[in-house]
Design an enzyme around this catalytic site. Structure first.
Site, PDB file in Angstrom:
ATOM      1  N   ASN A 150     124.539  -4.535  -4.710  1.00 12.10           N
ATOM      2  CA  ASN A 150     125.311  -3.985  -5.195  1.00 12.10           C
ATOM      3  C   ASN A 150     125.638  -2.156  -4.601  1.00 12.10           C
ATOM      4  OD1 ASN A 150     123.081  -4.555  -6.826  1.00 12.10           O
ATOM      5  ND2 ASN A 150     123.759  -1.998  -7.626  1.00 12.10           N
ATOM      6  N   GLN A 178     128.813  -8.562  -7.210  1.00 17.98           N
ATOM      7  CA  GLN A 178     129.309  -7.735  -6.078  1.00 17.98           C
ATOM      8  C   GLN A 178     130.640  -8.643  -5.387  1.00 17.98           C
ATOM      9  OE1 GLN A 178     129.266  -4.390  -5.283  1.00 17.98           O
ATOM     10  NE2 GLN A 178     128.291  -3.863  -7.459  1.00 17.98           N
ATOM     11  N   CYS A 323     122.654   2.987 -12.082  1.00 23.26           N
ATOM     12  CA  CYS A 323     121.759   2.354 -13.449  1.00 23.26           C
ATOM     13  C   CYS A 323     121.345   3.403 -13.088  1.00 23.26           C
ATOM     14  CB  CYS A 323     121.416   1.213 -13.123  1.00 23.26           C
ATOM     15  SG  CYS A 323     122.938   0.561 -12.832  1.00 23.26           S
TER      16      CYS A 323
HETATM   17  C1  LIG Z   1     128.079  -4.350 -11.666  1.00 22.10           C
HETATM   18  C2  LIG Z   1     126.495  -4.828 -11.669  1.00 22.10           C
HETATM   19  C3  LIG Z   1     126.223  -5.496 -12.594  1.00 22.10           C
HETATM   20  C4  LIG Z   1     126.242  -6.067 -14.091  1.00 22.10           C
HETATM   21  O1  LIG Z   1     127.382  -5.601 -14.453  1.00 22.10           O
HETATM   22  P1  LIG Z   1     127.791  -5.183 -15.763  1.00 22.10           P
HETATM   23  O2  LIG Z   1     129.928  -6.441 -16.137  1.00 22.10           O
HETATM   24  O3  LIG Z   1     128.332  -3.845 -15.547  1.00 22.10           O
HETATM   25  O4  LIG Z   1     127.128  -5.643 -17.151  1.00 22.10           O
HETATM   26  C5  LIG Z   1     125.007  -6.591 -12.391  1.00 22.10           C
HETATM   27  N1  LIG Z   1     124.961  -7.070 -11.060  1.00 22.10           N
HETATM   28  C6  LIG Z   1     124.761  -6.580  -9.621  1.00 22.10           C
HETATM   29  C7  LIG Z   1     125.251  -7.091  -8.752  1.00 22.10           C
HETATM   30  C8  LIG Z   1     126.308  -5.720 -10.090  1.00 22.10           C
HETATM   31  O5  LIG Z   1     126.601  -4.927  -9.232  1.00 22.10           O
END
Ligand SMILES: *Cc1c(COP(=O)(O)O)cnc(C)c1O
Length: 394
Positions: A150, A178, A323
């Protein structure tokens, strides 16, 4: 505003928004209710399941809906751990640059007696299949490696890792949050046992996602309650959100190659432009990366200041991931690929949307070039680098 933070979240597509609003208005029955109003909602739910399954080559019965990617990651990993424990297999293999939804679940499992190995990620941001093969032990119950990172967007050799796991009879989970809606995925051809996805990363609503679990894999329920989702995910289903996710995913999948072709052009133009800034470097492999992801480190600056000044210029970007921003620790992903602290602090992630134009890319290049020069003008670290007190790394 130029929105270049699509890895954090995306705008809902018009079609997904239309599905969401019309269902929220008309189809508000409880899918567990037996009268017609409830059963119509149930039909919408099951149609969404078929549509989502079709996109990744799964059977509808292999899909359960969750409240997003984090929940799907937690449930996939906990389920595989529970199955492993029954067989006395308490070892889990993952990588150092996973999303925190994976890493923190693994931290919890360590406290519950599991042993976790985090593979190093190479400088190019790629996990090596042969290192996965070498690290699998007789007591390994799960390999969990993300599909695409991500932060730096690098795309992992998922099919190769899947084949290795299948060959050694170890469950393979991939956090594909992603990748779904951005890259072609076939869970059977790629030997994926468990896969997590999230709607808001492909122009669907937030708070909705899904978990694919290959037939025969018994899922552990994270939430005690009713028998929804065949008893694997209690709670009245978010029918409008789930249907809007299916709409967004169908749309993304129908336009997958056209979107990717355009984004790759825009991405490479952006990379070429930003590469002209001295003492900067692209993070992660230049080719094996998501079509819309650009991630740079610039020496002698601080990512947070860069973001704020870009925001003043109307550009929404990110440093590290949403995050971790707000904390002073540099991104664990950049550290995992071997960037030192000072350099990792000067990072910038630009994740482009499908509708980005060449003019916008050029505006981003001009703005980043200006802001980096401006910040370096009064950076003590930059002064030390220029006077030779400190040595350049990039
Ligand atoms: C955004 C993301 C998550 C979390 O997903 P949510 O729907 O926001 O809980 C987990 N893993 C990756 C690689 C992400 O980019």
């Amino acid at each position: 505003m130029i929105y270049a933070d699509n890895a954090a979240t995306t705008r809902m597509s018009d079609a997904a928004l239309e599905t969401f609003c019309s269902l929220q208005k008309e189809m508000w029955g409880n899918p567990s209710s037996l009268y017609a109003h409830g059963q119509r909602a149930k039909e919408v739910l099951e149609q969404a399941r078929e549509e989502v399954a079709a996109v990744i080559g799964a059977d509808p019965r292999e899909i359960i809906f969750t409240a997003g990617g984090s929940e799907a990651d937690n449930q996939a990993i906990r389920s595989a751990a529970a199955l492993g424990k029954k067989q006395g297999k308490l070892h889990i293999l993952s990588s150092a640059f996973e999303h925190h939804a994976v890493l923190h679940t693994l931290d919890q499992l360590k406290k519950e007696g599991f042993e976790v190995t985090l593979l190093d990620v190479h400088e190019d941001g790629l996990v090596r299949p042969e290192e996965v093969a070498a690290a699998i032990r007789d007591d390994t119950c799960l390999v969990t490696i993300m599909y695409a990172n991500n932060e730096i967007g690098t795309i992992q050799p998922i099919a190769e890792i899947g084949a290795i796991c299948r060959g050694k009879n170890v469950l393979f989970h991939t956090d594909a949050v992603q990748a779904v809606g951005h890259l072609p995925i076939d869970v059977h051809a790629q030997n994926i046992d468990l896969l997590s996805a999230s709607a808001h990363k492909f122009h669907g609503p937030k708070g909705v996602g899904f978990l694919y679990a290959r037939k025969g894999i018994r899922l552990t329920s994270l939430i005690a309650g009713g028998a929804q989702e065949r008893g694997k995910r209690a709670g009245t289903e978010n029918v409008p959100g789930i249907a809007a996710m299916a709409t967004a995913l169908k749309e993304a999948n129908a336009n997958l190659s056209a979107n990717a072709a355009h984004l790759v052009q825009m991405r490479d133009r952006l990379i070429a432009g930003l590469s002209k800034i001295p003492h900067g470097a692209l993070n992660g492999d230049a080719v094996r990366r998501l079509p819309g992801n650009v991630n740079f480190c610039f020496e002698g600056i601080e990512g947070e200041s860069l973001l704020l000044l870009l925001d003043d210029k109307g550009i929404a970007a990110s440093s590290g991931s949403a995050c971790t921003s707000g904390s002073l620790d540099p991104s664990h992903v950049l550290l995992a690929i071997g960037r030192v602290h000072d350099v990792a602090h000067g990072s910038l992630r630009l994740s482009l949307g499908e509708d980005v134009t060449e003019t916008e890319v050029d505006e981003i290049i001009a703005a980043v070039t200006d802001v980096v020069a401006y910040l370096r003008g009064f950076s003590p670290i930059w002064r030390d680098l220029m006077t030779g007190k400190k040595e350049f790394i990039l």
